[in-house]
Enzyme design. Structure first.
Site, PDB file in Angstrom:
ATOM      1  N   ASP A   9       0.801  -1.220   0.000  1.00  0.00           N
ATOM      2  CA  ASP A   9       0.000   0.000   0.000  1.00  0.00           C
ATOM      3  C   ASP A   9       0.836   1.274   0.000  1.00  0.00           C
ATOM      4  O   ASP A   9       0.402   2.311   0.509  1.00  0.00           O
ATOM      5  CB  ASP A   9      -0.947   0.007   1.203  1.00  0.00           C
ATOM      6  CG  ASP A   9      -2.157  -0.886   0.972  1.00  0.00           C
ATOM      7  OD1 ASP A   9      -2.668  -0.891  -0.157  1.00  0.00           O
ATOM      8  OD2 ASP A   9      -2.578  -1.576   1.915  1.00  0.00           O
TER       9      ASP A   9
ATOM     10  N   ASP B  89      -7.758  -4.074  -4.796  1.00  0.00           N
ATOM     11  CA  ASP B  89      -7.337  -2.778  -4.239  1.00  0.00           C
ATOM     12  C   ASP B  89      -6.000  -2.325  -4.816  1.00  0.00           C
ATOM     13  O   ASP B  89      -5.723  -1.121  -4.902  1.00  0.00           O
ATOM     14  CB  ASP B  89      -7.182  -2.858  -2.714  1.00  0.00           C
ATOM     15  CG  ASP B  89      -8.256  -3.656  -2.013  1.00  0.00           C
ATOM     16  OD1 ASP B  89      -8.697  -4.689  -2.562  1.00  0.00           O
ATOM     17  OD2 ASP B  89      -8.635  -3.282  -0.894  1.00  0.00           O
TER      18      ASP B  89
ATOM     19  N   THR C 188     -11.887 -14.262  -1.207  1.00  0.00           N
ATOM     20  CA  THR C 188     -12.124 -12.933  -0.643  1.00  0.00           C
ATOM     21  C   THR C 188     -11.596 -12.877   0.779  1.00  0.00           C
ATOM     22  O   THR C 188     -11.413 -13.914   1.429  1.00  0.00           O
ATOM     23  CB  THR C 188     -13.626 -12.575  -0.646  1.00  0.00           C
ATOM     24  OG1 THR C 188     -13.780 -11.183  -0.362  1.00  0.00           O
ATOM     25  CG2 THR C 188     -14.398 -13.370   0.402  1.00  0.00           C
TER      26      THR C 188
ATOM     27  N   ARG D  58     -16.952  -2.012  -2.348  1.00  0.00           N
ATOM     28  CA  ARG D  58     -15.772  -1.152  -2.515  1.00  0.00           C
ATOM     29  C   ARG D  58     -14.777  -1.764  -3.497  1.00  0.00           C
ATOM     30  O   ARG D  58     -14.070  -1.049  -4.214  1.00  0.00           O
ATOM     31  CB  ARG D  58     -15.108  -0.857  -1.167  1.00  0.00           C
ATOM     32  CG  ARG D  58     -14.093   0.285  -1.267  1.00  0.00           C
ATOM     33  CD  ARG D  58     -13.715   0.875   0.089  1.00  0.00           C
ATOM     34  NE  ARG D  58     -13.053  -0.054   0.968  1.00  0.00           N
ATOM     35  CZ  ARG D  58     -13.574  -0.537   2.094  1.00  0.00           C
ATOM     36  NH1 ARG D  58     -14.801  -0.217   2.461  1.00  0.00           N
ATOM     37  NH2 ARG D  58     -12.897  -1.388   2.857  1.00  0.00           N
TER      38      ARG D  58
ATOM     39  N   TRP E 182     -12.998   0.100  -6.525  1.00  0.00           N
ATOM     40  CA  TRP E 182     -11.537   0.111  -6.762  1.00  0.00           C
ATOM     41  C   TRP E 182     -11.250  -0.271  -8.211  1.00  0.00           C
ATOM     42  O   TRP E 182     -10.364   0.309  -8.854  1.00  0.00           O
ATOM     43  CB  TRP E 182     -10.832  -0.889  -5.853  1.00  0.00           C
ATOM     44  CG  TRP E 182     -10.736  -0.673  -4.374  1.00  0.00           C
ATOM     45  CD1 TRP E 182     -10.787  -1.646  -3.418  1.00  0.00           C
ATOM     46  CD2 TRP E 182     -10.504   0.554  -3.650  1.00  0.00           C
ATOM     47  NE1 TRP E 182     -10.627  -1.113  -2.164  1.00  0.00           N
ATOM     48  CE2 TRP E 182     -10.441   0.236  -2.278  1.00  0.00           C
ATOM     49  CE3 TRP E 182     -10.361   1.889  -4.040  1.00  0.00           C
ATOM     50  CZ2 TRP E 182     -10.237   1.195  -1.283  1.00  0.00           C
ATOM     51  CZ3 TRP E 182     -10.166   2.857  -3.060  1.00  0.00           C
ATOM     52  CH2 TRP E 182     -10.105   2.524  -1.698  1.00  0.00           C
TER      53      TRP E 182
END
Length: 394
Positions: free
Chosen positions: A118, A178, A238, A250, A254
């Protein structure tokens, strides 16, 4: 009382009960002036939040009145500085810029943290937003260094950047949807440095995601687990959706945002096509509420009593303003505008009496872990402000 009147009364109570279960009073409406006042009150609270490198605001439990504060290593750490930069661009008030300059450096050390995928969220949301306001060489250096670090997590066999390092007993090489969001750091680093390596890796990751992450209906899986030695797909699963075959809201946002952004840098029509296909899946879903704010997962069996996710709505709205710019498809503009109108009300704006650096309520963080459910969350605010800026630019 006749039968029709009695039925109408019962139906009214049922609708009210449904609205209350989600914490949203669907009957309340605000004039633009009232909404503007509410937002201005909330914005100013970001200025008043004490500067502390170990206390980036992430979310808030409105029942206990406790703010969840995180250090730079948390994936959400760059959003607060980003919010301040965006508020400066929205309002022209230099006080937001001054505060942004204080908060931004706190994420600098994450540019060398190779233990996290991230880096994009942590670095680019702070330094990238700052660079839009001030062309500081030191901001550029941090972005390029962050891109270099993120590239160390790329595997040629899988053609993708590795996501998590935990749960090695469950997966071997997990890649989450993401991760598409972190590619902006790589694309920008190539623009700033001239080094094509960063964009080449971003493109390889996007192509791998395009190939393996989507279902035939154009919804996407949250996690694809690869064999790091052969690059073969081991399983599709998931961590944050209702189950492996569900549609985490979400995650869909993304995907649309990530492929729209990738099209911005590459002009690859395949990216635009996928962004449009997943956007259409999202905005035409029979399970999307009338006000445009999705349930946290489109396949939660408790719908219509499931939790909503404002963060999914703001990410999608921001993405669709950009996607509209490339396609002129008015359905994207219609949905994004609906989201903004819905959120600019006291149904969703945090009560002005609550002293906290957040703008919007009713987001869902991690439903399977029962963490951050129906709360203000920092990244919902970030993409809301970005959506407002993109709407203004249109």
């Amino acid at each position: 009382m006749n039968k029709v009147s009695f039925f109408t009364l019962i139906l009214g109570f049922a609708l009210l009960a449904t609205a209350c279960k989600s914490g949203i009073n669907s009957q309340t409406k605000n004039t633009p002036a009232t909404a503007s006042t509410l937002l201005e009150t909330r914005y100013k609270m970001l200025l008043e939040y004490p500067v502390d490198s170990l206390s980036m605001p992430r979310s808030m439990n409105l029942k206990s009145n406790l703010i969840k504060k995180v250090p730079s290593r948390d994936w959400t750490s760059g959003f607060f500085a980003g919010n301040l930069w965006q508020l400066y661009r929205l309002t022209g008030n230099s006080e937001y810029k001054k505060q942004a300059e204080k908060w931004t450096p706190f994420s600098k050390k994450e540019s060398v943290n190779s233990g996290s995928h991230d880096v994009g969220f942590k670095v680019y949301c702070a330094f990238g937003e700052g660079l839009k306001v001030e062309n500081k060489p030191e901001y550029q250096d941090v972005i390029i260094k962050g891109a270099e670090t993120l590239c160390t997590r790329f595997n040629e066999k899988t053609g993708a950047i590795r996501s998590w390092d935990f749960n090695k007993d469950i997966w071997e090489y997990p890649v989450i949807i993401d991760n598409m969001m972190n590619l902006e750091l790589l694309f920008e680093a190539t623009k700033l440095s001239g080094n094509k390596k960063y964009q080449e890796i971003a493109v390889k990751h996007a192509n791998t995601t395009l190939k393996n992450q989507f279902r035939t209906d154009n919804s996407c899986y949250h996690v694809i687990d690869y064999n790091p030695d052969s690059g073969a797909v081991r399983k599709k699963t998931t961590l944050q959706g209702y189950n492996d075959d569900s549609v985490w809201a979400r995650g869909q946002a993304w995907a649309v945002y990530g492929f729209t952004m990738s099209y911005r840098y590459t002009k690859d029509p395949a990216y635009l096509k996928q962004a449009e296909a997943t956007a259409q899946f999202f905005i035409t879903s029979k399970d999307l509420p009338e006000d445009g704010i999705p349930y946290w997962d489109f396949k939660d069996p408790s719908i219509p009593n499931a939790a909503r996710d404002v963060s999914a709505a703001t990410v999608m709205a921001s993405a669709l303003y950009e996607l509209y710019g490339y396609t002129q498809n008015k359905s994207y503009l219609t949905y994004a505008d609906k989201v903004i109108r819905t959120l600019e009300s006291d149904n969703y704006i945090v009560n002005p009496k609550i002293n906290a650096p957040f703008i919007l309520d009713h987001s869902t963080g991690n439903w399977p872990k029962k963490d951050e459910i129906d709360e203000p969350i920092i990244y919902a605010d970030y993409y809301f402000l970005e959506a407002l800026l993109r709407k203004k630019d249109l």
